[in-house]
Design an enzyme around this catalytic site. Structure first.
Site, PDB file in Angstrom:
ATOM      1  NE  ARG A 163      -3.292   2.603   2.653  1.00 42.01           N
ATOM      2  CZ  ARG A 163      -4.278   2.891   3.517  1.00 42.01           C
ATOM      3  NH1 ARG A 163      -4.732   1.946   4.315  1.00 42.01           N
ATOM      4  NH2 ARG A 163      -4.805   4.086   3.577  1.00 42.01           N
TER       5      ARG A 163
ATOM      6  CG  ASN B 290     -11.215  -0.853  -0.500  1.00 40.43           C
ATOM      7  OD1 ASN B 290     -12.332  -0.733  -0.986  1.00 40.43           O
ATOM      8  ND2 ASN B 290     -10.891  -0.384   0.697  1.00 40.43           N
TER       9      ASN B 290
ATOM     10  CB  CYS C 132     -17.799   0.474   0.379  1.00 40.27           C
ATOM     11  SG  CYS C 132     -16.695   1.838   0.791  1.00 40.27           S
TER      12      CYS C 132
ATOM     13  CG  HIS D  11     -13.764   4.244  -2.319  1.00 39.04           C
ATOM     14  ND1 HIS D  11     -12.509   3.740  -2.059  1.00 39.04           N
ATOM     15  CD2 HIS D  11     -14.542   3.808  -1.291  1.00 39.04           C
ATOM     16  CE1 HIS D  11     -12.531   3.030  -0.943  1.00 39.04           C
ATOM     17  NE2 HIS D  11     -13.751   3.056  -0.468  1.00 39.04           N
TER      18      HIS D  11
ATOM     19  CE1 TYR E 119     -11.061   6.379  -0.545  1.00 39.22           C
ATOM     20  CE2 TYR E 119     -13.034   6.451   0.814  1.00 39.22           C
ATOM     21  CZ  TYR E 119     -11.780   5.951   0.559  1.00 39.22           C
ATOM     22  OH  TYR E 119     -11.227   5.013   1.404  1.00 39.22           O
TER      23      TYR E 119
END
Length: 435
Positions: free
Chosen positions: A95, A149, A170, A200, A253
């Site tokens: 990540r 995700n 989500c 998102h 987001y």
């Protein structure tokens, strides 16, 4: 009621106590008898720590639930009623790379959005397809609830390339409901938000309090500086003129699309100062959490878990499972095939939308056409997602290049190519499809 078996893929995740907390709260309506927490060899220690905390949580309640910890995925999936996927291929180190690489080219680096989200998807797709093969063979009647995700893109892959019954989930919509309720100082059960868009990239088109439209009241509060953000997203104020013109509630987001230049500058500054990106910060939170989880006196979900950005996950996931199992016909916000719900989007693409949930799954609620001010962005991101799904499945370099070039946060083909080459190089061990 027959006892249910739930398999959690990525059981060593710091989110797992959140999930178990949701199971415990709903024991009257959800007769869970077996929970299998499964992880990979590299996650063995975390699985043990989390698993022991889960066993203490269950023991404290006196519930008759058998908790099994295993590295054997097939054992966990076999005859499961529900399979939950909450995994992170490559861990937080991957990540961090997803967030750092794009910033080299003055492109936004984020876990699920843009080039960072593309890298995560490429690592995740082969693993999820492999998991789906196990489900098809060992638990063909199971429901897969995907929390991994980028949830919308991964759910799109599953529904296009497998026979698994899958719903994407989500915690952003439920977060928006809870935070809007706090904003209005009311109980969240009195609120309903009409969500529409993509994972998102979802908007609250209308906010209803006891059936009355209070959308503009919420927007006025946001324009006055009230916040609807989440722990993992910088809390920058919206432009009040634009927000009033939009007349909808953007999800947190949307800042990555509407405030791109400010966020890139902020992230680069944090990276250069040594503070690091969100992944670097989460590594510290994770260390603290696992230190707490290892404490044998702890037998409840710690409040510090909310710092992980996964708050309300248990409410979203376990209430969805209960709605399916109990044929509740409740409204939940999920990632599911459009099937005509949004008239100016294709029927076969996955959207994030309110849906009626029953024992047959999710039935999206019709919302008509998206207005042009959001439909263009939705169409652009969906084109990127469809190309990314194809690239993740086939490992075709040219399709991957087209995917990145199509994303509205990638400024040029030249930059797209530089990003793609770096992503493939830095993630080589996790991208068998590109070999």
């Amino acid at each position: 009621m027959k006892g249910l078996k739930i398999a959690v893929i990525g059981g060593g995740s710091s989110y797992t106590p959140e999930l178990i907390d949701g199971v415990i709260k709903r024991t009257q309506e959800l007769p869970v008898r077996q929970i299998y927490l499964v992880d990979i060899e590299e996650g063995k220690n975390k699985l043990k720590i989390v698993g022991n905390l889960v066993k203490r949580m269950i023991k404290k309640t006196g519930l008759d639930i058998d908790v099994n910890l295993t590295l054997k995925r097939a054992e966990a999936i076999k005859d499961a009623d529900f399979v939950l996927t909450q995994l992170r291929v490559g861990g937080l180190a991957a990540r961090a790379r997803d967030e750092h690489i794009p910033l080299k080219y003055d492109v936004l680096g984020q876990e699920t959005t843009g080039a960072g989200g593309f890298a995560k998807a490429m690592r995740t797709i082969p693993v999820l397809l492999d998991i789906c093969k196990d489900i098809e063979e060992l638990a063909p009647n199971a429901w897969l609830i995907n929390f991994t995700n980028p949830a919308g893109l991964i759910t799109e892959t599953i529904l296009r390339y497998t026979k698994v019954k899958a719903i994407g989930l989500c915690n952003v919509p439920i977060h928006m409901v809870k935070n809007t309720a706090k904003l209005l100082e009311v109980d969240s059960s009195r609120l309903q938000i009409e969500f529409v868009g993509l994972n998102h990239l979802v908007w609250g088109r209308k906010v209803y309090l006891d059936g009355k439209d209070v959308t503009m009241e919420v927007i006025d509060k946001l324009c006055d500086g009230a916040s609807l953000t989440m722990k993992n997203i910088p809390d920058l104020n919206w432009d009040s003129n634009y927000l009033k013109a939009l007349s909808m509630i953007p999800c947190p987001y949307h800042r990555y699309f509407y405030m791109t230049d400010e966020l890139i500058a902020k992230m680069k500054k944090e990276l250069e100062s040594g503070e690091g990106t969100r992944a670097d910060q989460v590594l510290k939170v994770e260390e603290e959490l696992f230190e707490m989880y290892a404490d044998e006196s702890l037998d409840t979900k710690p409040t510090q878990l909310e710092k992980r950005g996964g708050a309300y996950y248990s409410d979203a996931a376990v209430s969805l499972i209960s709605a399916i199992y109990n044929n509740k016909k409740e409204i939940h916000t999920v990632n599911v095939r459009n099937n005509g719900a949004i008239l100016n989007q294709p029927d076969d693409v996955v959207v994030e939308i309110n849906a009626v949930i029953d024992s047959n799954g999710a039935h999206p609620m019709t919302v008509g056409k998206l207005p042009p001010e959001i439909n263009g962005l939705v169409s652009s991101v969906k084109a990127y997602e469809l190309l990314s799904v194809e690239a993740g499945v086939t490992g075709d370099y040219n399709i991957a290049l087209k995917a990145l070039a199509a994303h509205p946060l990638v400024p040029s083909v030249k930059i797209a190519k530089l990003l793609l080459d770096d992503i493939i190089k830095e993630n080589k061990e996790y991208l068998p499809q590109f070999e």
